[in-house]
Design a protein around this motif. Structure first.
Motif, PDB file in Angstrom:
ATOM      1  N   PHE A 106       0.810  -1.213   0.000  1.00  0.00           N
ATOM      2  CA  PHE A 106       0.000   0.000   0.000  1.00  0.00           C
ATOM      3  C   PHE A 106       0.852   1.277   0.000  1.00  0.00           C
ATOM      4  O   PHE A 106       0.328   2.367   0.192  1.00  0.00           O
ATOM      5  CB  PHE A 106      -0.939   0.007   1.208  1.00  0.00           C
ATOM      6  N   ALA A 107       2.146   1.164  -0.222  1.00  0.00           N
ATOM      7  CA  ALA A 107       3.051   2.315  -0.159  1.00  0.00           C
ATOM      8  C   ALA A 107       2.630   3.436  -1.102  1.00  0.00           C
ATOM      9  O   ALA A 107       2.613   4.612  -0.723  1.00  0.00           O
ATOM     10  CB  ALA A 107       4.486   1.879  -0.434  1.00  0.00           C
ATOM     11  N   SER A 108       2.269   3.093  -2.330  1.00  0.00           N
ATOM     12  CA  SER A 108       1.919   4.138  -3.293  1.00  0.00           C
ATOM     13  C   SER A 108       0.623   4.853  -2.916  1.00  0.00           C
ATOM     14  O   SER A 108       0.457   6.037  -3.196  1.00  0.00           O
ATOM     15  CB  SER A 108       1.804   3.555  -4.707  1.00  0.00           C
ATOM     16  N   VAL A 109      -0.290   4.169  -2.257  1.00  0.00           N
ATOM     17  CA  VAL A 109      -1.539   4.788  -1.824  1.00  0.00           C
ATOM     18  C   VAL A 109      -1.271   5.762  -0.678  1.00  0.00           C
ATOM     19  O   VAL A 109      -1.937   6.785  -0.547  1.00  0.00           O
ATOM     20  CB  VAL A 109      -2.559   3.709  -1.383  1.00  0.00           C
ATOM     21  N   MET A 110      -0.267   5.462   0.132  1.00  0.00           N
ATOM     22  CA  MET A 110       0.028   6.293   1.296  1.00  0.00           C
ATOM     23  C   MET A 110       0.938   7.475   0.967  1.00  0.00           C
ATOM     24  O   MET A 110       0.760   8.565   1.492  1.00  0.00           O
ATOM     25  CB  MET A 110       0.687   5.452   2.402  1.00  0.00           C
ATOM     26  N   THR A 111       1.932   7.245   0.112  1.00  0.00           N
ATOM     27  CA  THR A 111       2.951   8.284  -0.102  1.00  0.00           C
ATOM     28  C   THR A 111       3.212   8.573  -1.580  1.00  0.00           C
ATOM     29  O   THR A 111       4.219   9.166  -1.908  1.00  0.00           O
ATOM     30  CB  THR A 111       4.285   7.861   0.553  1.00  0.00           C
ATOM     31  N   GLY A 112       2.318   8.177  -2.465  1.00  0.00           N
ATOM     32  CA  GLY A 112       2.590   8.241  -3.899  1.00  0.00           C
ATOM     33  C   GLY A 112       2.194   9.509  -4.623  1.00  0.00           C
ATOM     34  O   GLY A 112       1.842   9.445  -5.780  1.00  0.00           O
ATOM     35  N   GLY A 113       2.212  10.651  -4.007  1.00  0.00           N
ATOM     36  CA  GLY A 113       1.917  11.885  -4.733  1.00  0.00           C
ATOM     37  C   GLY A 113       0.902  12.751  -4.023  1.00  0.00           C
ATOM     38  O   GLY A 113       0.538  12.525  -2.865  1.00  0.00           O
ATOM     39  N   ALA A 114       0.416  13.755  -4.751  1.00  0.00           N
ATOM     40  CA  ALA A 114      -0.460  14.766  -4.171  1.00  0.00           C
ATOM     41  C   ALA A 114      -1.810  14.199  -3.722  1.00  0.00           C
ATOM     42  O   ALA A 114      -2.453  14.754  -2.834  1.00  0.00           O
ATOM     43  CB  ALA A 114      -0.690  15.893  -5.169  1.00  0.00           C
ATOM     44  N   LEU A 115      -2.256  13.104  -4.338  1.00  0.00           N
ATOM     45  CA  LEU A 115      -3.545  12.524  -3.968  1.00  0.00           C
ATOM     46  C   LEU A 115      -3.427  11.412  -2.932  1.00  0.00           C
ATOM     47  O   LEU A 115      -4.421  10.875  -2.476  1.00  0.00           O
ATOM     48  CB  LEU A 115      -4.253  11.987  -5.216  1.00  0.00           C
ATOM     49  N   ALA A 116      -2.217  11.068  -2.548  1.00  0.00           N
ATOM     50  CA  ALA A 116      -1.993  10.010  -1.565  1.00  0.00           C
ATOM     51  C   ALA A 116      -2.468  10.466  -0.190  1.00  0.00           C
ATOM     52  O   ALA A 116      -2.566  11.661   0.108  1.00  0.00           O
ATOM     53  CB  ALA A 116      -0.521   9.643  -1.518  1.00  0.00           C
ATOM     54  N   ILE A 117      -2.754   9.504   0.659  1.00  0.00           N
ATOM     55  CA  ILE A 117      -3.244   9.807   2.008  1.00  0.00           C
ATOM     56  C   ILE A 117      -2.223  10.638   2.779  1.00  0.00           C
ATOM     57  O   ILE A 117      -2.580  11.581   3.485  1.00  0.00           O
ATOM     58  CB  ILE A 117      -3.608   8.511   2.757  1.00  0.00           C
ATOM     59  N   GLY A 118      -0.939  10.332   2.621  1.00  0.00           N
ATOM     60  CA  GLY A 118       0.107  11.082   3.322  1.00  0.00           C
ATOM     61  C   GLY A 118       0.121  12.557   2.981  1.00  0.00           C
ATOM     62  O   GLY A 118       0.431  13.396   3.820  1.00  0.00           O
ATOM     63  N   ALA A 119      -0.241  12.890   1.759  1.00  0.00           N
ATOM     64  CA  ALA A 119      -0.276  14.289   1.338  1.00  0.00           C
ATOM     65  C   ALA A 119      -1.513  15.009   1.866  1.00  0.00           C
ATOM     66  O   ALA A 119      -1.591  16.233   1.790  1.00  0.00           O
ATOM     67  CB  ALA A 119      -0.232  14.376  -0.187  1.00  0.00           C
ATOM     68  N   GLN A 120      -2.453  14.268   2.390  1.00  0.00           N
ATOM     69  CA  GLN A 120      -3.711  14.849   2.862  1.00  0.00           C
ATOM     70  C   GLN A 120      -3.820  14.920   4.380  1.00  0.00           C
ATOM     71  O   GLN A 120      -4.884  15.216   4.911  1.00  0.00           O
ATOM     72  CB  GLN A 120      -4.882  14.024   2.305  1.00  0.00           C
ATOM     73  N   VAL A 121      -2.723  14.664   5.087  1.00  0.00           N
ATOM     74  CA  VAL A 121      -2.763  14.618   6.557  1.00  0.00           C
ATOM     75  C   VAL A 121      -3.275  15.927   7.154  1.00  0.00           C
ATOM     76  O   VAL A 121      -4.076  15.915   8.092  1.00  0.00           O
ATOM     77  CB  VAL A 121      -1.385  14.241   7.139  1.00  0.00           C
ATOM     78  N   ASP A 122      -2.855  17.061   6.626  1.00  0.00           N
ATOM     79  CA  ASP A 122      -3.322  18.352   7.171  1.00  0.00           C
ATOM     80  C   ASP A 122      -4.841  18.469   7.063  1.00  0.00           C
ATOM     81  O   ASP A 122      -5.502  18.954   7.979  1.00  0.00           O
ATOM     82  CB  ASP A 122      -2.659  19.516   6.441  1.00  0.00           C
ATOM     83  N   ARG A 123      -5.389  18.028   5.951  1.00  0.00           N
ATOM     84  CA  ARG A 123      -6.827  18.112   5.730  1.00  0.00           C
ATOM     85  C   ARG A 123      -7.585  17.043   6.528  1.00  0.00           C
ATOM     86  O   ARG A 123      -8.648  17.297   7.083  1.00  0.00           O
ATOM     87  CB  ARG A 123      -7.127  17.949   4.243  1.00  0.00           C
ATOM     88  N   LEU A 124      -7.009  15.837   6.611  1.00  0.00           N
ATOM     89  CA  LEU A 124      -7.673  14.727   7.292  1.00  0.00           C
ATOM     90  C   LEU A 124      -7.540  14.795   8.805  1.00  0.00           C
ATOM     91  O   LEU A 124      -8.391  14.297   9.535  1.00  0.00           O
ATOM     92  CB  LEU A 124      -7.108  13.389   6.796  1.00  0.00           C
ATOM     93  N   GLY A 125      -6.449  15.365   9.286  1.00  0.00           N
ATOM     94  CA  GLY A 125      -6.204  15.442  10.720  1.00  0.00           C
ATOM     95  C   GLY A 125      -5.425  14.244  11.214  1.00  0.00           C
ATOM     96  O   GLY A 125      -5.295  13.231  10.529  1.00  0.00           O
ATOM     97  N   THR A 126      -4.919  14.350  12.420  1.00  0.00           N
ATOM     98  CA  THR A 126      -4.096  13.282  12.994  1.00  0.00           C
ATOM     99  C   THR A 126      -4.714  12.657  14.239  1.00  0.00           C
ATOM    100  O   THR A 126      -4.120  11.782  14.848  1.00  0.00           O
ATOM    101  CB  THR A 126      -2.700  13.829  13.361  1.00  0.00           C
ATOM    102  N   THR A 127      -5.906  13.088  14.608  1.00  0.00           N
ATOM    103  CA  THR A 127      -6.508  12.560  15.833  1.00  0.00           C
ATOM    104  C   THR A 127      -7.457  11.400  15.574  1.00  0.00           C
ATOM    105  O   THR A 127      -7.805  10.682  16.494  1.00  0.00           O
ATOM    106  CB  THR A 127      -7.274  13.667  16.576  1.00  0.00           C
ATOM    107  N   ALA A 128      -7.877  11.211  14.341  1.00  0.00           N
ATOM    108  CA  ALA A 128      -8.790  10.120  14.006  1.00  0.00           C
ATOM    109  C   ALA A 128      -8.034   9.050  13.222  1.00  0.00           C
ATOM    110  O   ALA A 128      -6.834   9.175  12.986  1.00  0.00           O
ATOM    111  CB  ALA A 128      -9.955  10.651  13.178  1.00  0.00           C
ATOM    112  N   THR A 129      -8.736   8.025  12.835  1.00  0.00           N
ATOM    113  CA  THR A 129      -8.151   6.988  11.989  1.00  0.00           C
ATOM    114  C   THR A 129      -8.946   6.911  10.701  1.00  0.00           C
ATOM    115  O   THR A 129     -10.071   7.417  10.613  1.00  0.00           O
ATOM    116  CB  THR A 129      -8.169   5.618  12.681  1.00  0.00           C
TER     117      THR A 129
END
Length: 167
Positions: A106-129
Motif C-alpha cells: 500500500f506504499a503508493s496509496v500512502m505516499t505516492g503523490g499529491a492525492l496520496a493519504i500522506g499528502a492529505q494529513v493536514d486536511r484529514l487530521g491526525t486525531t482520528a483513523t
C-alpha cells in the motif's frame, strides 16, 4: 428420608451448575470485551502502560486481541496506527506528521503523490483513523498483474462500489 432429601439437593445443585455454564461463558466474553475496549481507550489516549497492563488480563483468543496488541506495540515504538484495511488491520501508521506504510503493498496509496493519504494529513487530521475498503489480497494481485508495466489498476466491487485495490 434424610437421604432422599440430600439426594434431591445434590441433583438440584448438579442441574443448576450445568445450567449456569453458558451464563459463566457469556459473562467471561463480556468481561473480555470490556477489558479490550478499556485497553483500546488507554492506547488511543496515549496511556500505553495502562493499555498494556489491561490487555494482559484479556485471553489472547479474544477476537481483535492481536490487532490491539499490534497497535500497542506500534505506539510503544512511537507510531500510531492511522489507516486500516477492510479487515481492521493497520496498513499505515502515523509517525509525527508523516504517514508510514506498514504494508509495502500500500506504499503508493500512502505516499505516492499529491492525492496520496500522506499528502492529505493536514486536511484529514491526525486525531482520528482512516478505515478503508482496501483488501490486501486484491491489492497484492493488482500489483502483481501490473508488474513492470506503466499504468494503474483500480479494483472496484460492482455490487457495493467499494474500492478493493489501487495500484
Amino acid at each position: 428420608m434424610r437421604r432422599i432429601a440430600l439426594l434431591v439437593v445434590i441433583i438440584a445443585l448438579v442441574i443448576c451448575g450445568a445450567a449456569s455454564i453458558p451464563i459463566i461463558r457469556a459473562h467471561k466474553r463480556e468481561v473480555a470485551r470490556r477489558l479490550l475496549s478499556r485497553a483500546a481507550a488507554y492506547a488511543e489516549s496515549g496511556q500505553i502502560q495502562q493499555a498494556d497492563a489491561t490487555l494482559k488480563m484479556v485471553d489472547p483468543a479474544t477476537p481483535k486481541y492481536n490487532v490491539l496488541r499490534a497497535a500497542i506495540e506500534e505506539r510503544k515504538a512511537g507510531a500510531a496506527p492511522y489507516v486500516f484495511d477492510r479487515a481492521g488491520r493497520a496498513i499505515a501508521s502515523l509517525r509525527g506528521h508523516s504517514v508510514v506504510p506498514t504494508n509495502p503493498d500500500f506504499a503508493s496509496v500512502m505516499t505516492g503523490g499529491a492525492l496520496a493519504i500522506g499528502a492529505q494529513v493536514d486536511r484529514l487530521g491526525t486525531t482520528a483513523t482512516i478505515d478503508t475498503t482496501l483488501d490486501p489480497f486484491v491489492q497484492k494481485a493488482a500489483l502483481e498483474a501490473l508488474g513492470n508495466y506503466q499504468g494503474s489498476i483500480v479494483a472496484i466491487d460492482p455490487r457495493t462500489n467499494e474500492i478493493l485495490a489501487i495500484a
